[in-house]
Design a protein around this motif. Sequence first.
Motif, PDB file in Angstrom:
ATOM      1  N   THR A  55      28.205  40.990  34.356  1.00 59.20           N
ATOM      2  CA  THR A  55      28.632  42.272  34.899  1.00 59.20           C
ATOM      3  C   THR A  55      28.299  42.421  36.379  1.00 59.20           C
ATOM      4  O   THR A  55      29.159  42.821  37.167  1.00 59.20           O
ATOM      5  N   LEU A  56      27.085  42.122  36.766  1.00 57.22           N
ATOM      6  CA  LEU A  56      26.674  42.324  38.151  1.00 57.22           C
ATOM      7  C   LEU A  56      27.496  41.501  39.148  1.00 57.22           C
ATOM      8  O   LEU A  56      28.039  42.069  40.099  1.00 57.22           O
ATOM      9  N   PRO A  57      27.640  40.187  38.965  1.00 54.30           N
ATOM     10  CA  PRO A  57      28.435  39.435  39.943  1.00 54.30           C
ATOM     11  C   PRO A  57      29.902  39.886  39.982  1.00 54.30           C
ATOM     12  O   PRO A  57      30.509  39.945  41.061  1.00 54.30           O
ATOM     13  N   LEU A  58      30.475  40.216  38.826  1.00 50.81           N
ATOM     14  CA  LEU A  58      31.861  40.686  38.815  1.00 50.81           C
ATOM     15  C   LEU A  58      31.988  42.032  39.516  1.00 50.81           C
ATOM     16  O   LEU A  58      32.923  42.262  40.280  1.00 50.81           O
ATOM     17  N   TRP A  59      31.040  42.918  39.274  1.00 52.75           N
ATOM     18  CA  TRP A  59      31.056  44.225  39.923  1.00 52.75           C
ATOM     19  C   TRP A  59      30.909  44.077  41.438  1.00 52.75           C
ATOM     20  O   TRP A  59      31.603  44.747  42.209  1.00 52.75           O
ATOM     21  N   LEU A  60      30.024  43.184  41.876  1.00 56.85           N
ATOM     22  CA  LEU A  60      29.867  42.944  43.312  1.00 56.85           C
ATOM     23  C   LEU A  60      31.144  42.377  43.922  1.00 56.85           C
ATOM     24  O   LEU A  60      31.552  42.777  45.019  1.00 56.85           O
ATOM     25  N   TYR A  61      31.795  41.454  43.219  1.00 56.47           N
ATOM     26  CA  TYR A  61      33.054  40.887  43.710  1.00 56.47           C
ATOM     27  C   TYR A  61      34.112  41.975  43.867  1.00 56.47           C
ATOM     28  O   TYR A  61      34.792  42.048  44.896  1.00 56.47           O
ATOM     29  N   VAL A  62      34.247  42.825  42.860  1.00 57.64           N
ATOM     30  CA  VAL A  62      35.241  43.899  42.918  1.00 57.64           C
ATOM     31  C   VAL A  62      34.911  44.852  44.067  1.00 57.64           C
ATOM     32  O   VAL A  62      35.812  45.285  44.798  1.00 57.64           O
ATOM     33  N   SER A  63      33.662  45.165  44.260  1.00 52.74           N
ATOM     34  CA  SER A  63      33.260  46.065  45.341  1.00 52.74           C
ATOM     35  C   SER A  63      33.583  45.481  46.711  1.00 52.74           C
ATOM     36  O   SER A  63      34.169  46.149  47.562  1.00 52.74           O
ATOM     37  N   VAL A  64      33.212  44.241  46.918  1.00 54.65           N
ATOM     38  CA  VAL A  64      33.428  43.603  48.216  1.00 54.65           C
ATOM     39  C   VAL A  64      34.916  43.386  48.476  1.00 54.65           C
ATOM     40  O   VAL A  64      35.405  43.649  49.580  1.00 54.65           O
ATOM     41  N   THR A  65      35.647  42.918  47.479  1.00 60.82           N
ATOM     42  CA  THR A  65      37.077  42.670  47.706  1.00 60.82           C
ATOM     43  C   THR A  65      37.844  43.972  47.936  1.00 60.82           C
ATOM     44  O   THR A  65      38.848  43.968  48.646  1.00 60.82           O
ATOM     45  N   GLY A  66      37.376  45.076  47.398  1.00 58.40           N
ATOM     46  CA  GLY A  66      38.016  46.358  47.687  1.00 58.40           C
ATOM     47  C   GLY A  66      37.930  46.694  49.168  1.00 58.40           C
ATOM     48  O   GLY A  66      38.911  47.122  49.789  1.00 58.40           O
ATOM     49  N   VAL A  67      36.773  46.472  49.751  1.00 61.73           N
ATOM     50  CA  VAL A  67      36.592  46.710  51.183  1.00 61.73           C
ATOM     51  C   VAL A  67      37.425  45.713  51.999  1.00 61.73           C
ATOM     52  O   VAL A  67      38.055  46.084  52.991  1.00 61.73           O
ATOM     53  N   VAL A  68      37.444  44.459  51.581  1.00 64.12           N
ATOM     54  CA  VAL A  68      38.222  43.434  52.287  1.00 64.12           C
ATOM     55  C   VAL A  68      39.709  43.786  52.277  1.00 64.12           C
ATOM     56  O   VAL A  68      40.386  43.695  53.315  1.00 64.12           O
ATOM     57  N   ILE A  69      40.227  44.210  51.141  1.00 57.28           N
ATOM     58  CA  ILE A  69      41.638  44.598  51.037  1.00 57.28           C
ATOM     59  C   ILE A  69      41.925  45.766  51.977  1.00 57.28           C
ATOM     60  O   ILE A  69      42.920  45.769  52.698  1.00 57.28           O
ATOM     61  N   TYR A  70      41.048  46.748  51.980  1.00 59.79           N
ATOM     62  CA  TYR A  70      41.221  47.903  52.859  1.00 59.79           C
ATOM     63  C   TYR A  70      41.265  47.464  54.326  1.00 59.79           C
ATOM     64  O   TYR A  70      42.154  47.870  55.081  1.00 59.79           O
ATOM     65  N   LEU A  71      40.314  46.624  54.737  1.00 56.35           N
ATOM     66  CA  LEU A  71      40.286  46.148  56.121  1.00 56.35           C
ATOM     67  C   LEU A  71      41.531  45.355  56.473  1.00 56.35           C
ATOM     68  O   LEU A  71      42.086  45.497  57.568  1.00 56.35           O
ATOM     69  N   MET A  72      41.979  44.522  55.550  1.00 55.20           N
ATOM     70  CA  MET A  72      43.181  43.729  55.810  1.00 55.20           C
ATOM     71  C   MET A  72      44.391  44.633  56.011  1.00 55.20           C
ATOM     72  O   MET A  72      45.215  44.383  56.889  1.00 55.20           O
TER      73      MET A  72
END
Length: 108
Positions: A55-72
């Motif tokens: 759960t933790l690594p998947l949640w961190l991935y989803v959190s970080v990629t959400g910010v990356v998508i927004y920035l892109m």
Amino acid sequence: GSVRFTGSGGIRTVYFAILISHTILAALIVPLVLVTLWRAWKVRFEKHKRIARWTLPLWLYVSVTGVVIYLMLIIENKPEDKKEKKGFFKRLFGGGKDKKEQKKENDY
């Protein structure tokens, strides 16, 4: 509302790879988080630890990629008159200034 990604080439492929994995995992993470929290609440720590390792690594991935998508989206969809003639990553990280731009900054 919806914002279309206007980038092209390799960055478009990277964007959609991140977006698709983010979307799928964002849907899957909700039940995982709920089960993880439930098991901790009920003091079933062995089962909690077993699922929390995922759960933790998947949640961190989803959190970080959400910010990356927004920035892109924000960087790639600047109006053309304001968009600098640099690559995506140089626009993102502010690199690639020419010597005249660097001299102007140093003069102030």
